[in-house]
Design a protein around this motif. Structure first.
Motif, PDB file in Angstrom:
ATOM      1  N   VAL A 141      -2.648   9.101   6.648  1.00 35.94           N
ATOM      2  CA  VAL A 141      -2.087   8.079   5.745  1.00 35.94           C
ATOM      3  C   VAL A 141      -0.584   7.944   5.986  1.00 35.94           C
ATOM      4  N   SER A 142       0.137   9.093   6.001  1.00 34.82           N
ATOM      5  CA  SER A 142       1.606   9.017   6.155  1.00 34.82           C
ATOM      6  C   SER A 142       1.986   8.437   7.522  1.00 34.82           C
ATOM      7  N   LYS A 143       1.287   8.862   8.561  1.00 37.51           N
ATOM      8  CA  LYS A 143       1.617   8.332   9.898  1.00 37.51           C
ATOM      9  C   LYS A 143       1.356   6.830   9.962  1.00 37.51           C
ATOM     10  N   GLY A 144       0.292   6.397   9.290  1.00 37.98           N
ATOM     11  CA  GLY A 144      -0.038   4.963   9.254  1.00 37.98           C
ATOM     12  C   GLY A 144       1.070   4.162   8.591  1.00 37.98           C
ATOM     13  N   ILE A 145       1.572   4.667   7.440  1.00 38.57           N
ATOM     14  CA  ILE A 145       2.642   3.982   6.709  1.00 38.57           C
ATOM     15  C   ILE A 145       3.899   3.926   7.572  1.00 38.57           C
ATOM     16  N   SER A 163       9.945   4.233   7.689  1.00 39.04           N
ATOM     17  CA  SER A 163       9.626   4.291   9.119  1.00 39.04           C
ATOM     18  C   SER A 163       9.594   5.733   9.622  1.00 39.04           C
ATOM     19  N   PHE A 164      10.282   6.618   8.897  1.00 36.30           N
ATOM     20  CA  PHE A 164      10.368   8.019   9.346  1.00 36.30           C
ATOM     21  C   PHE A 164       9.835   8.995   8.314  1.00 36.30           C
ATOM     22  N   ALA A 191       7.229  -0.693  12.869  1.00 32.77           N
ATOM     23  CA  ALA A 191       6.889  -1.899  13.638  1.00 32.77           C
ATOM     24  C   ALA A 191       7.409  -3.168  12.961  1.00 32.77           C
ATOM     25  N   SER A 192       7.709  -3.096  11.656  1.00 32.17           N
ATOM     26  CA  SER A 192       8.171  -4.287  10.927  1.00 32.17           C
ATOM     27  C   SER A 192       9.691  -4.422  10.885  1.00 32.17           C
ATOM     28  N   ALA A 199       0.821  -1.216   0.000  1.00 35.31           N
ATOM     29  CA  ALA A 199       0.000   0.000   0.000  1.00 35.31           C
ATOM     30  C   ALA A 199       0.854   1.266   0.000  1.00 35.31           C
ATOM     31  N   THR A 200       2.091   1.175   0.523  1.00 32.18           N
ATOM     32  CA  THR A 200       2.965   2.359   0.565  1.00 32.18           C
ATOM     33  C   THR A 200       3.223   2.867  -0.841  1.00 32.18           C
TER      34      THR A 200
END
Ligand code: HEC
Length: 214
Positions: free
Chosen positions: A80-84, A177-178, A90-91, A61-62
């Motif tokens: 959306v960006s914070k979710g990605i 992640s950032f 977390a991965s 989805a990214t």
């Protein structure tokens, strides 16, 4: 931009353009996903060696969200960006033995090496990190790029606290992640570099004896 950066960019553009394959048949809010665009892709790209046309398919989805907002020229909504970013962070898989630093000399070779995953590279051989294509890493190297920030003095400036080790590892593992739509390749998440190669590149940035910190 040097020649490595240009090739990284060309690859990135293909990934971005190809980003929509198979996501939505009618296009929806992503103009890249239209049937007409898919037809052009099928006509103009062919598999060669290990570089298969299947690479043009979005795998997560990214890629879909980033190509959508880039094309529309609209800022990505923060939700959306914070979710990605939180999903990517977390991965991240940290080194199993808790050791983050390998050999900076090997790290310098990996950072300078732009080979790997291209049609004419031998499958199964180790990939390079191509860090110098986008970053200034060692002083006075003519080939260094300026797409990313300079990493000269990285360890000297930041130290090597557990927090910095974890941040730097996660940044290299998956820069999304950032920064959700970071230009930096997700070296760990997409298995571009092995755990040992990532440790060597970490040492290049953080070892006090590395030329980065001289
Ligand atoms: C295609 C370009 C590109 C390549 C290749 C690349 N980077 Fe980056 N990197 C960036 C960009 C752009 C940023 C700035 C942050 C962002 O946009 O996400 C960045 C940020 C970073 C940061 C964070 C810097 C900070 O101040 O916190 C580190 C560390 C880093 N890169 C290390 C590496 C290493 C090590 C490699 C090679 C294994 C590498 N990068 C390869 C583009 C790249």
């Amino acid at each position: 931009m040097n020649k490595f950066a240009t090739s990284v960019f060309a690859l990135g553009a293909v990934a971005l353009l190809g980003g929509c394959a198979g996501m939505q048949s009618g296009g929806g809010d992503n103009p890249f996903a239209t049937t007409a665009f898919q037809t052009i892709l099928k006509k103009d790209f062919s598999s060669k060696g290990q570089a298969k046309v299947s690479r043009l398919k979005q795998t997560d989805a990214t890629q879909y969200e980033c190509s959508k907002y880039a094309y529309l020229g609209k800022p990505m909504p923060e939700t959306v960006s914070k979710g990605i970013e939180s999903k990517a962070l977390a991965s991240v898989v940290y080194p199993a033995d808790g050791r983050y630093l390998g050999d900076w000399k090997e790290g310098l070779k990996i950072a300078s090496d732009g080979k790997g995953m291209q049609w004419n590279d031998k499958p199964g051989t180790p990939n390079g990190g191509n860090c110098l294509a986008c970053h200034q890493v060692v002083p006075n190297d003519p080939s260094q790029g300026d797409i990313g920030p300079s990493l000269i003095g990285y360890g000297k400036l930041r130290g090597s606290s557990q927090a910095i080790l974890k941040y730097t590892w996660a940044r290299i593992y998956d820069s999304a992640s950032f920064n959700a739509c970071s230009f930096m390749p997700p070296f760990g998440a997409h298995r571009i570099l092995t755990e040992q190669q990532m440790k060597d590149v970490m040492a290049l940035l953080l070892d006090p004896n590395s030329p980065v910190n001289k």
